[in-house]
Structure formats: C-alpha cells, structure tokens
Scaffold this motif. Sequence first.
Motif, short mmCIF file in Angstrom:
data_model
loop_
_atom_site.label_atom_id
_atom_site.label_comp_id
_atom_site.label_asym_id
_atom_site.label_seq_id
_atom_site.Cartn_x
_atom_site.Cartn_y
_atom_site.Cartn_z
N UNK A 289 -2.87 -3.69 16.76
CA UNK A 289 -2.29 -3.14 15.54
C UNK A 289 -2.24 -4.18 14.42
N UNK A 290 -1.51 -5.27 14.64
CA UNK A 290 -1.31 -6.24 13.58
C UNK A 290 -2.58 -7.01 13.26
N UNK A 291 -3.25 -7.55 14.28
CA UNK A 291 -4.44 -8.36 14.05
C UNK A 291 -5.59 -7.56 13.42
N UNK A 292 -5.93 -6.34 13.90
CA UNK A 292 -6.99 -5.58 13.22
C UNK A 292 -6.66 -5.27 11.76
N UNK A 293 -5.38 -5.03 11.47
CA UNK A 293 -5.00 -4.75 10.08
C UNK A 293 -5.18 -5.98 9.20
N UNK A 294 -4.79 -7.15 9.71
CA UNK A 294 -4.92 -8.38 8.94
C UNK A 294 -6.37 -8.83 8.83
#
Length: 358
Positions: A289-294
Amino acid sequence: MFGIDARTARVVWTAALVIAGLYGVFLVRTTLLVMLIAVLFSYLIYPLFVLAQRVVGGRVPRTLLLCLVYLVVVGLVALAVGLFGNTVAEQATALAQQLPTLLDPATLERRLPLPHLLEPLRARLAAFLRDLLQGGSAEAMPFVRNIGFGLMHLAGNLIYVIVVPILSFLMILQAHVFDELRVAMRHRRNGAFWTDVLHGLNALLSSYVRALALLSLATLLAYGLVLSLMRVPFALLLAGVAAVLEVIPVLGPLVAAAAIVGVALFSGYEHVGWIIVFIGGYRVFQDYMLSPWLMSEGADVPPILVVFGLLAGEELAGVSGIFLSVPFLAALRMFVVQMRLHRTKVTTPPTSGDANVL
C-alpha cells in the motif's frame, strides 16, 4: 599507407579512449560517489526549498532562503538526537554488554520463551538453537570483522558528512541551470529524446529519494511506538536499525525483522509471537500500500531485479553498491522505456487529422 587500415585504426583509437575513460572513472570513484550522494541529498532538501519559496513569494533571496531551510533541517535533526539519542546510545551500550550472556548456549534452554503447547519440545528446540549458534559463530566472525573494517573506513571519511551538504547546497542554488539545459537541448538533434530522459531521471530520483525518506520515517515511528508499547527490550535501538535498513529494498526489512525477533527471543521476551504478527502486518501495509503509492513515479523495480542488483552491487562496490543498485536499475529501466517511446513516435506515421492540420 604503411599498411595501416584507417577504419581499424579508428576502432582501436575509440576502444583505447573508452578504456582510458573507464580507468579514469575508476580512479575518481570515491569523488563520483560523494557527488552522487550529494545529488540524492539535494533531492531530499529541494522540495522543502520549493515549498519555502512558495510561502515567501520571492521576498527573500534564494541564498538566504536556502540557508534558512538548512538551518531548519539541522535544527530538527538536532532536536531528534537530543530527545532520543541518549536513550538509543544507552540501549546500544546495554545490548553490547549483554550480548555474550544472551548468546550463551548454557542458559539458552532456561531463557527460551515458549507457549504451553511447545513446552515438551523445549529441550529439542534449545539444542537446535545451541548447535546453530555454535556452528555459525566461526562463520560469523569474518562478517563481524568486515563490519569493523567498514566502520573504521567510515570513521576515516567523516569529512564527507560536511562535504555532502555543502555540495548539495551549491547544486540547489544552481538548479535553474538544469532547466536552462533542458530547454537548450530540445532544439538540438534528438533533443526531444534527451529532454525526456533528463525529465524522467529527475522525476525518478526525486520520487525515489522522497519515498526512501518517508518509508524510513514511517518504519522508525511505527516500530518505535509499537515495540515500546509492547515493552520489547531495546525497542528504540531496534526501531532505528529497522529504519536505516529500510533503504535496502527486500533484504533490509528481512534482516531488520530477523534482528528484532532474535533479540526479543534471546532476551527471554514472552510475546515474540505478537512481534511477528505486528511485523508481518506492517510489511503487508508498507509493501503493498504505502510503498507502491510513494513509488508511483516509476521508481519501482521488479523484485528479481532488485535482488540481482543488490548482490551485484555488493560485489562491485560493497555497501555503496547495495544502496545505489536500485536507483541505477530504475534509471536504466526508465532510459529503455524512453527509447521505446521515442522509436514509436518516430516510426508511427501521422494520421489524416494530423496531415490536415499541417
């Protein structure tokens, strides 16, 4: 004339120039590495500088405003060190003193925390861990020795801690030169292609550095808060180690998780299972969730290439190669994508609508 073929001579001369250039790069590899780290650090500071420019609206000179931004960053770092530095240092000292006792195979069976269902297997599990420790100690010594040499080398190059911010300061002041270069290149042969490459590389590095910083900060806050609430031994120290290892994709989080679970297990912590549940849940949230978004700006690299890059980078340049392998692969991937897009634009014939417009 004299039996010399001109074409062969040009090929040999070109090969000699390439070899000489590569040898020159090898000779100044440390300087180039420092410059590259300064570039990455500039990408970390530049968004704050742009935000400050928007706030002040051009009423403050660029140099003075950049100095103020650096002072704010240094102040925040000093504040964090003042609040948590002593605690982390005390925990590191305590762990170093207790490490021989924690790894003592003689008392491992008594200290090993196990649930009630696994109590009958305590002796076997303790014997397995005892054999693992005794067998791995000889193999671990070269690794520890290499870490010691690496730390000594780092201590001898602490001047770079001062040089890197100074170089990044000068790079940010000259950021407008980069924009002028892109505008000038667009009017040259293949200028559109190289302009797109520079624009993509700029966006990629900016996204990658920003993502690494935010991921490390999120790991530091999450691990520090949860491990402290769970009263895990050396909580802040382990959270700091996990945040630092976050800059190494794939392998870094695995090493951090193994270190946290191992320290908790050998310290006799009774709720190791809850630590594993927390780390697993957090990794699912961050990795999916967080890493793909960033990393949505294109800095994502397939995991198989990440592992290959980490291993190859370690063989070529040690710790520096591990850190730089992922942005290098991401930049190479971006370059290939731009080549394909450029070839598609060149080979695609204009449509009838485009012809009418022209």
